[in-house]
Design an enzyme around this catalytic site. Structure first.
Site, PDB file in Angstrom:
ATOM      1  N   LYS A 201      63.224  28.805  43.071  1.00  0.00           N
ATOM      2  CA  LYS A 201      62.647  29.673  42.040  1.00  0.00           C
ATOM      3  C   LYS A 201      62.273  28.871  40.795  1.00  0.00           C
ATOM      4  CE  LYS A 201      65.446  33.020  40.295  1.00  0.00           C
ATOM      5  NZ  LYS A 201      65.433  33.055  38.823  1.00  0.00           N
ATOM      6  N   SER A 202      63.140  27.968  40.375  1.00  0.00           N
ATOM      7  CA  SER A 202      62.865  27.195  39.155  1.00  0.00           C
ATOM      8  C   SER A 202      61.651  26.297  39.346  1.00  0.00           C
ATOM      9  CB  SER A 202      64.075  26.319  38.801  1.00  0.00           C
ATOM     10  OG  SER A 202      65.133  27.110  38.364  1.00  0.00           O
TER      11      SER A 202
ATOM     12  N   ARG B 100      72.244  38.048  41.852  1.00  0.00           N
ATOM     13  CA  ARG B 100      73.289  37.133  42.324  1.00  0.00           C
ATOM     14  C   ARG B 100      74.636  37.846  42.476  1.00  0.00           C
ATOM     15  NH1 ARG B 100      70.095  32.751  42.404  1.00  0.00           N
ATOM     16  NH2 ARG B 100      68.948  32.207  40.532  1.00  0.00           N
TER      17      ARG B 100
ATOM     18  N   SER C 289      70.198  24.184  27.939  1.00  0.00           N
ATOM     19  CA  SER C 289      69.362  25.203  28.561  1.00  0.00           C
ATOM     20  C   SER C 289      68.058  24.580  29.037  1.00  0.00           C
ATOM     21  CB  SER C 289      69.050  26.330  27.567  1.00  0.00           C
ATOM     22  OG  SER C 289      67.945  27.082  28.047  1.00  0.00           O
TER      23      SER C 289
ATOM     24  N   ARG D 254      77.815  38.192  33.654  1.00  0.00           N
ATOM     25  CA  ARG D 254      78.342  37.856  34.989  1.00  0.00           C
ATOM     26  C   ARG D 254      79.856  37.644  35.000  1.00  0.00           C
ATOM     27  NH1 ARG D 254      73.210  34.226  37.175  1.00  0.00           N
ATOM     28  NH2 ARG D 254      72.033  36.042  37.861  1.00  0.00           N
TER      29      ARG D 254
ATOM     30  N   ASP E 221      74.223  29.021  38.025  1.00  0.00           N
ATOM     31  CA  ASP E 221      73.770  30.201  38.769  1.00  0.00           C
ATOM     32  C   ASP E 221      74.621  30.454  40.015  1.00  0.00           C
ATOM     33  OD1 ASP E 221      71.815  30.547  36.884  1.00  0.00           O
ATOM     34  OD2 ASP E 221      70.196  29.718  38.105  1.00  0.00           O
TER      35      ASP E 221
HETATM   36  C1  S3P Z   1      66.595  28.170  34.790  1.00  0.00           C
HETATM   37  C2  S3P Z   1      67.544  27.712  33.906  1.00  0.00           C
HETATM   38  C3  S3P Z   1      68.886  28.297  33.781  1.00  0.00           C
HETATM   39  C4  S3P Z   1      69.230  29.186  34.972  1.00  0.00           C
HETATM   40  C5  S3P Z   1      68.093  30.098  35.327  1.00  0.00           C
HETATM   41  C6  S3P Z   1      66.860  29.287  35.700  1.00  0.00           C
HETATM   42  C7  S3P Z   1      65.297  27.485  34.841  1.00  0.00           C
HETATM   43  O1  S3P Z   1      68.964  29.080  32.607  1.00  0.00           O
HETATM   44  O2  S3P Z   1      70.397  29.924  34.718  1.00  0.00           O
HETATM   45  O3  S3P Z   1      68.434  30.928  36.420  1.00  0.00           O
HETATM   46  O4  S3P Z   1      64.544  27.646  35.827  1.00  0.00           O
HETATM   47  O5  S3P Z   1      64.986  26.749  33.896  1.00  0.00           O
HETATM   48  P1  S3P Z   1      69.195  28.421  31.134  1.00  0.00           P
HETATM   49  O6  S3P Z   1      68.017  27.633  30.779  1.00  0.00           O
HETATM   50  O7  S3P Z   1      69.383  29.602  30.229  1.00  0.00           O
HETATM   51  O8  S3P Z   1      70.406  27.570  31.237  1.00  0.00           O
END
Ligand code: S3P
Length: 453
Positions: free
Chosen positions: A23-24, A404, A178, A360, A329
């Site tokens: 997904k990312s 999740r 983040s 969560r 996650d």
């Molecule tokens: C993500 C970063 C994470 C993760 C999210 C996806 C991303 O969040 O928890 O599900 O694709 O950059 P944070 O950037 O808030 O840590």
């Protein structure tokens, strides 16, 4: 909203399955394809709703997107300056990554965009991305959050960046690691003549850095510092041609199920295991989990391979620090594993879990208790007393709209003493639309109760 009704496992989980495209990585590939020059081709197994929100946003910004066959996207890039003003607010759905990454690109546009989200996304903190973007000259406003002083939430109103202004360079220390904020700053940095420096307390996922570097953007990393210095860069992103690796976060639910169901043998194919995402592997190894990694090379600087998993006698662990950051996650499914491990597992340094798609920590504690597992909530994590020697109590739980949580609860249900129900399970399509079909293909008995109120 359909419910899932899950029977306790009576036979092993057995087989070799794919998981959805990461997904990312897909979010980043779609966004960069939109501002690249030329036609990009992105292939990947089953797109979830979050990635579809990013696609919808690009369309609203005037980018041509086709899906000639399932799993294949053709995106007509507009170049860095070719996006056009959307006719209406853009709906980011449940997707924090869509909203925060898009904010980085929209901050540099000469028009105004309004970003909205669903009930969950509309409660999530946005000042963390708005503040550094403002510091580099962007205009970005949100709704004051009545629950948190100094915080804003969606709807966000972003832009316009009026000529002759341009975004300025920035040196920014993120208070919390983040990847979404770091990526927003890097994407906005593509539009700034001066350098972007971002530092974070721990290294968050680095897909943006890897992809930008593979596309020839001058970006360097040193520890938890990233520098994007566009001096000397052409300002053009070439079109992408990429087959996105499978999502390690989706694979983790299958990896976990295989640990818990006796005599299982499960292979998950072509999973991306970027080291900034593999905290789940280290945590599982520390719990005496049983799995093997078969490397299959790299895709756009992202390592991939097959994962083979079998049942294990798990022991409790302590999960915090950078392992927690690299498995943020996966904490819900690690909680499910802890529920079946010998001893008391401690999860700490994970306060960020409280501002994900749901709180969560609170929601997972509620789910564990419903299955008869003793646990104690902490500000930044929880204690979980494993109950591995007898089946869990069959339970009826709510996902609280969090994909999740729904999937972690479904895995717990495989270990219960009767059928369990996961309410409000439509959210699973956010990241893993074929979750039920995949578990069924492996041998689990799950029904979807569409008639649930
Ligand atoms: C993500 C970063 C994470 C993760 C999210 C996806 C991303 O969040 O928890 O599900 O694709 O950059 P944070 O950037 O808030 O840590």
């Amino acid at each position: 909203m359909p419910d899932l009704v899950i029977q306790p496992s009576v036979r092993p989980l057995f087989g070799s399955v794919p998981v959805p495209a990461d997904k990312s990585i897909t979010h980043r590939a779609i966004l960069l394809a939109g501002i690249a020059s030329g036609r990009s081709r992105i292939r990947g197994n089953t797109l979830g709703e979050d990635n579809r929100a990013t696609l919808g946003a690009l369309r609203a910004l005037g980018v041509g997107v086709e899906e000639p066959t399932p799993g294949e996207l053709l995106i007509e890039g507009k170049g860095l300056s070719g996006l056009t003003a959307p006719a209406a607010p853009i709906d980011c759905g449940n997707s924090g990554t869509t909203m925060r990454l898009l904010a980085g690109i929209l901050a540099a546009q000469p028009f105004t965009t309004i970003l909205v989200g669903d009930a969950s996304l509309s409660k999530r903190p946005m000042e963390r991305v708005a503040k550094p973007l403002r510091l580099r000259g962007a205009r970005i406003e949100g709704r004051l959050d009545p629950r948190r002083v100094g915080e804003i939430t969606a709807p966000l109103e972003i832009g316009p960046l009026r000529p002759p202004h341009a975004l300025c360079g920035i040196e920014y220390d993120q208070p919390v690691a983040s990847a979404q904020v770091k990526s927003a700053l890097l994407l906005s940095g593509l539009y700034a003549p001066d350098a972007t420096y971002v530092r974070e307390p721990l290294v968050s996922r680095d897909h943006t850095e890897r992809m930008l570097s593979a596309l020839g953007v001058p970006i360097r990393t040193a520890g938890s510092m990233v520098e994007l210095d566009p001096s000397g860069w052409s300002g053009e992103i070439p079109a992408l041609d990429l087959e996105v690796p499978g999502d390690i976060s989706a694979a983790s639910f299958l990896l976990a199920a295989a640990q818990l169901v006796p005599e299982s043998r499960v292979t998950v194919r072509r999973v991306g295991w970027n080291p900034t995402r593999t905290g789940i592997f280290e945590a599982l190894r520390d719990m005496d989990g049983v799995f093997a990694m078969e490397a299959k090379g790299e895709v756009m600087a992202e390592p991939i391979g097959d994962l083979h998993a079998s049942p294990a006698t798990l022991r409790a662990s302590r999960i915090g620090g950078e392992i927690a950051a690299r498995s943020i996650d996966e904490i819900p499914i690690l909680c499910a594993l802890a529920a079946r491990a010998h001893g008391v597992t401690e999860i700490y340094d994970a306060a960020e879990l409280r501002v994900k798609e749901s709180d969560r920590i609170a929601v997972m504690a509620e789910v564990l208790r419903a299955f008869g597992v003793r646990c104690e909530e902490r500000r930044d994590g929880m204690l979980i007393e494993g109950r591995p020697d007898r089946p869990l109590d069959a339970a009826g739980v709510s996902s609280h709209g969090d994909h999740r949580i729904a999937m972690a609860a479904a895995v717990l249900a495989l270990c219960a003493d009767g059928p369990s129900r996961v309410r409000d399970a439509a959210c699973i399509a956010t990241s893993f639309p074929r979750f039920v079909g995949t578990l069924r293909a492996l041998g689990a008995t799950i029904e979807v109760d569409e008639g649930a109120p």
